[in-house]
Enzyme design. Sequence first.
Site, PDB file in Angstrom:
ATOM      1  NE  ARG A  61       7.373  -3.470   5.943  1.00 33.28           N
ATOM      2  CZ  ARG A  61       6.003  -3.043   5.921  1.00 33.28           C
ATOM      3  NH1 ARG A  61       5.414  -2.795   4.920  1.00 33.28           N
ATOM      4  NH2 ARG A  61       5.414  -3.179   7.177  1.00 33.28           N
TER       5      ARG A  61
ATOM      6  NE  ARG B 153       1.800  -5.019  11.398  1.00 37.99           N
ATOM      7  CZ  ARG B 153       2.987  -4.712  10.509  1.00 37.99           C
ATOM      8  NH1 ARG B 153       3.943  -4.955  10.555  1.00 37.99           N
ATOM      9  NH2 ARG B 153       2.525  -3.859   9.682  1.00 37.99           N
TER      10      ARG B 153
ATOM     11  NE  ARG C 135      -4.298  -1.539   9.876  1.00 42.57           N
ATOM     12  CZ  ARG C 135      -3.083  -0.935   9.553  1.00 42.57           C
ATOM     13  NH1 ARG C 135      -3.315   0.322   9.308  1.00 42.57           N
ATOM     14  NH2 ARG C 135      -1.870  -1.565   9.085  1.00 42.57           N
TER      15      ARG C 135
ATOM     16  CE  LYS D 121      -2.049  -1.079   3.901  1.00 39.00           C
ATOM     17  NZ  LYS D 121      -1.679  -2.374   4.138  1.00 39.00           N
TER      18      LYS D 121
ATOM     19  NE  ARG E 251       6.155  -0.742  10.325  1.00 39.78           N
ATOM     20  CZ  ARG E 251       5.108  -0.620   9.766  1.00 39.78           C
ATOM     21  NH1 ARG E 251       5.005  -0.108   8.614  1.00 39.78           N
ATOM     22  NH2 ARG E 251       3.922  -1.251  10.271  1.00 39.78           N
TER      23      ARG E 251
END
Length: 211
Positions: free
Chosen positions: A122, A166, A88, A13, A155
């Site tokens: 990531r 998540r 969300r 996103k 992160r």
Amino acid sequence: MKLILLGAPGAGKGTQADFIKAALKVPVISTGNLLREAIAQGTELGRQAKSYMDGGKLVPDDLIIGLVKEKLASHDCEQGAIFDGFPRTVAQAEAMESFTDVDAALSIEVPDEAIVHRMAGRRTCPKCHATYHVEGNPPKVEGVCDKCGEKLGIRHDDDPEVVLQRLEVYHAQTEPVKEHYAQLGKLRSVEGIGSVDEIRKRIFDTLGLNV
Ligand code: AMP
């Protein structure tokens, strides 16, 4: 134009929001980035949000809704905005309808197995929030942000255990948001597997933007 980007954490996103932003010339409102900034600045909002985020849980709706409402009222959002990571929950989507309208919600579809692999590689810029992947989308110089030169990091919530949490939260609380926009006739979907540029082209086609 007001466009919502939906999709699991790591679906792309944020990466795609930057391309759409350049094409539509409207800002991106990323609730995740706003919350990380609040934490970095040590604000009351950041203090309240941190434990939820570190545990891979959603921050309470009222905190998020207030944040988005305030951001959307700023004058750079007069021509619209791209929402990355909001709404969300169905409650957030319904609350949003009381203060703004939305043109479309675009869902980037990526299977869970691919998400787990992506998140493991990531790397994120703590300064400008650009994201990279060590294999699929590496920076030009290893460990350094192409856009602002800052040292890239990982992160906290990209830790594999938190990623699984998540994903669980995504399926339970955020996937129903797709149905909400489908019922309003505003849902568009694209497959989020492939190169960053292939996915960008699919999205631009679906939204009728110039590729
Ligand atoms: P993101 O950067 O979008 O993956 O968001 C990181 C974390 O911020 C999420 O796991 C949540 O804890 C929190 N967060 C971001 N956006 C929202 C939202 N719309 N509602 C609740 N929590 C959010």
